[in-house]
Write a protein that holds these residues in place. Structure first.
Motif, PDB file in Angstrom:
ATOM      1  N   ASP A 124      -1.293   8.507   6.506  1.00 46.46           N
ATOM      2  CA  ASP A 124      -2.511   8.676   5.711  1.00 46.46           C
ATOM      3  C   ASP A 124      -3.222   7.349   5.500  1.00 46.46           C
ATOM      4  O   ASP A 124      -4.442   7.260   5.644  1.00 46.46           O
ATOM      5  N   ILE A 125      -2.469   6.308   5.169  1.00 48.86           N
ATOM      6  CA  ILE A 125      -3.055   4.990   4.928  1.00 48.86           C
ATOM      7  C   ILE A 125      -3.691   4.420   6.196  1.00 48.86           C
ATOM      8  O   ILE A 125      -4.766   3.832   6.153  1.00 48.86           O
ATOM      9  N   GLU A 161       8.081  12.315   4.084  1.00 47.19           N
ATOM     10  CA  GLU A 161       7.167  11.868   3.022  1.00 47.19           C
ATOM     11  C   GLU A 161       6.668  10.450   3.282  1.00 47.19           C
ATOM     12  O   GLU A 161       5.471  10.165   3.166  1.00 47.19           O
ATOM     13  N   THR A 162       7.571   9.556   3.660  1.00 44.11           N
ATOM     14  CA  THR A 162       7.189   8.167   3.952  1.00 44.11           C
ATOM     15  C   THR A 162       6.294   8.101   5.169  1.00 44.11           C
ATOM     16  O   THR A 162       5.281   7.393   5.169  1.00 44.11           O
ATOM     17  N   GLU A 163       6.640   8.855   6.194  1.00 45.45           N
ATOM     18  CA  GLU A 163       5.800   8.869   7.398  1.00 45.45           C
ATOM     19  C   GLU A 163       4.405   9.379   7.064  1.00 45.45           C
ATOM     20  O   GLU A 163       3.408   8.828   7.527  1.00 45.45           O
ATOM     21  N   ASN A 164       4.323  10.409   6.246  1.00 43.24           N
ATOM     22  CA  ASN A 164       3.016  10.952   5.860  1.00 43.24           C
ATOM     23  C   ASN A 164       2.185   9.919   5.104  1.00 43.24           C
ATOM     24  O   ASN A 164       0.981   9.791   5.350  1.00 43.24           O
ATOM     25  N   ARG A 165       2.819   9.176   4.199  1.00 48.62           N
ATOM     26  CA  ARG A 165       2.088   8.145   3.444  1.00 48.62           C
ATOM     27  C   ARG A 165       1.560   7.060   4.382  1.00 48.62           C
ATOM     28  O   ARG A 165       0.410   6.640   4.274  1.00 48.62           O
ATOM     29  N   ILE A 166       2.406   6.618   5.299  1.00 44.15           N
ATOM     30  CA  ILE A 166       1.989   5.592   6.259  1.00 44.15           C
ATOM     31  C   ILE A 166       0.844   6.109   7.117  1.00 44.15           C
ATOM     32  O   ILE A 166      -0.163   5.429   7.313  1.00 44.15           O
ATOM     33  N   LYS A 176       0.824  -1.217   0.000  1.00 43.26           N
ATOM     34  CA  LYS A 176       0.000   0.000   0.000  1.00 43.26           C
ATOM     35  C   LYS A 176       0.855   1.263   0.000  1.00 43.26           C
ATOM     36  O   LYS A 176       0.512   2.252  -0.633  1.00 43.26           O
ATOM     37  N   VAL A 177       1.966   1.221   0.743  1.00 45.49           N
ATOM     38  CA  VAL A 177       2.827   2.399   0.886  1.00 45.49           C
ATOM     39  C   VAL A 177       3.836   2.494  -0.256  1.00 45.49           C
ATOM     40  O   VAL A 177       4.350   3.569  -0.552  1.00 45.49           O
TER      41      VAL A 177
END
Length: 79
Positions: free
Chosen positions: A57-58, A50-55, A29-30
């Motif tokens: 958000d999901i 950016e990675t933390e934000n994607r995680i 998913k990420v």
């Protein structure tokens, strides 16, 4: 979105499990590898904003939810 509380490995494990996702499923998913998700959960790597934000958000991890989880978790450790 900008967050004020840094996501830690134990937080990720809890929220991932709450969504009934395996490491592999979350990685897909990420857009990361399984091994990288495992390293994040073990606090072996620092992740980019950016990675933390994607995680987040999901998994729907806001600062408020993270603060509340940590507070409840701490209270349970003291029981």
């Amino acid at each position: 979105m900008e967050y004020n509380i840094e996501l830690q490995g134990r937080d990720l494990i809890t929220f991932r499990n709450a969504h009934s996702l395996s490491r592999r499923q979350l990685a897909e998913k990420v857009g990361l590898s399984y091994s990288y998700i495992a390293a994040i959960e073990k606090d072996e790597v620092r992740i980019s904003e950016e990675t933390e934000n994607r995680i987040r958000d999901i998994l729907g991890i806001t600062d408020h939810r993270l603060e509340r989880y940590r507070s409840l978790s701490e209270a349970l450790r003291n029981v």
